[in-house]
Design an enzyme around this catalytic site. Sequence first.
Site, mmCIF file in Angstrom:
data_model
loop_
_atom_site.group_PDB
_atom_site.id
_atom_site.type_symbol
_atom_site.label_atom_id
_atom_site.label_comp_id
_atom_site.label_asym_id
_atom_site.label_seq_id
_atom_site.Cartn_x
_atom_site.Cartn_y
_atom_site.Cartn_z
ATOM 1 N N ASP A 67 -0.798 3.719 0.434
ATOM 2 C CA ASP A 67 0.487 3.144 0.847
ATOM 3 C C ASP A 67 1.426 4.187 1.436
ATOM 4 O O ASP A 67 1.180 5.391 1.346
ATOM 5 C CB ASP A 67 1.161 2.429 -0.346
ATOM 6 C CG ASP A 67 1.148 3.257 -1.637
ATOM 7 O OD1 ASP A 67 0.814 4.455 -1.577
ATOM 8 O OD2 ASP A 67 1.486 2.694 -2.687
ATOM 9 N N ASN A 136 5.135 -2.043 -13.851
ATOM 10 C CA ASN A 136 5.025 -3.511 -13.801
ATOM 11 C C ASN A 136 3.603 -3.950 -13.423
ATOM 12 O O ASN A 136 3.373 -5.104 -13.095
ATOM 13 C CB ASN A 136 6.064 -4.109 -12.836
ATOM 14 C CG ASN A 136 5.862 -3.628 -11.400
ATOM 15 O OD1 ASN A 136 4.894 -2.948 -11.089
ATOM 16 N ND2 ASN A 136 6.781 -3.999 -10.515
ATOM 17 N N HIS A 138 1.806 -2.730 -10.885
ATOM 18 C CA HIS A 138 1.432 -2.662 -9.467
ATOM 19 C C HIS A 138 0.382 -1.587 -9.222
ATOM 20 O O HIS A 138 0.309 -0.588 -9.935
ATOM 21 C CB HIS A 138 2.651 -2.528 -8.542
ATOM 22 C CG HIS A 138 3.362 -1.220 -8.526
ATOM 23 N ND1 HIS A 138 4.713 -1.096 -8.728
ATOM 24 C CD2 HIS A 138 2.914 0.043 -8.297
ATOM 25 C CE1 HIS A 138 5.056 0.170 -8.629
ATOM 26 N NE2 HIS A 138 3.984 0.888 -8.373
ATOM 27 N N GLU A 143 2.994 -5.569 -5.614
ATOM 28 C CA GLU A 143 3.893 -5.943 -6.695
ATOM 29 C C GLU A 143 3.428 -7.231 -7.369
ATOM 30 O O GLU A 143 2.615 -7.978 -6.813
ATOM 31 C CB GLU A 143 5.304 -6.138 -6.134
ATOM 32 C CG GLU A 143 5.921 -4.861 -5.555
ATOM 33 C CD GLU A 143 6.465 -3.918 -6.628
ATOM 34 O OE1 GLU A 143 5.856 -3.821 -7.719
ATOM 35 O OE2 GLU A 143 7.496 -3.274 -6.360
#
Length: 245
Positions: A67, A136, A138, A143
Amino acid sequence: MKIIHANDYAGMCRKAANIISAQIILFPNSVIGLATGSTPVGVYRQLIEWYRKDDLDFSTVHTVNLDEYCGISPDHPQSYRYYMNQNFFKDVNIPAGNTNLPNGLAEDFDMECTRYDHLISELGGIDLQLLGIGHNGHIGFNEPNEAYGKMTHRIQLKQSTVDANARFFEDSSQVPRYALTMGIRAIMQAQKIVMVANGEDKAEILYRAVYGPVTPSVPASIIQLHPDVTIVADTAALRKFPTET
Ligand code: GLP
């Protein structure tokens, strides 16, 4: 799924670096998927050390990163290109042209995502993908509640991710709100996945990723369905796992 227990962060880094080293020694033309974040920094440091001892040669390796933030340039200290150059590429003999990240400054993000997917398939796909895990759940920047079927795409970061990554910026208003990320589908196409996690604060999410239901609300849980996953984690991150692991 293999779960490899390390006593501490240094041990986690050495074990993960050993797996990546074995891949490169056995298959010098490997395509390695790389990750950023604080977790893999020590893995890169270990690989550099072994390169300096002449145990590793990166001259025919290709890399593709998961990313990149949108809207910051490659020489911005918080861009993932800068991170990779500083933490790894500048200290090993990988040719610059063999290293790839999505271009966060592309004029047309859809075209850039398509270019990145084509690049990965022209390289023959990813042999080994290194992954961290966000608080979280990811992976890359996928996400919670992103569709699992996506290849590389642009994503809006959740506020919790912006907050988590604010420690690297002057303040949270500086954190980019968008990023380009390989999608879950692209990650799942890698031949092997190696996930690294350390620290108490990853214990809950790592447990949910491995023992919870496979659900887009915990993106990392998808790796339960991958045929070749190795998790390398320290005692603190494995705190909730059954003791036999
Ligand atoms: C970022 C990256 C992820 C990384 C995650 C966890 O958001 N895009 O690839 O896994 O953060 O980072 P850390 O290792 O610092 O906890």
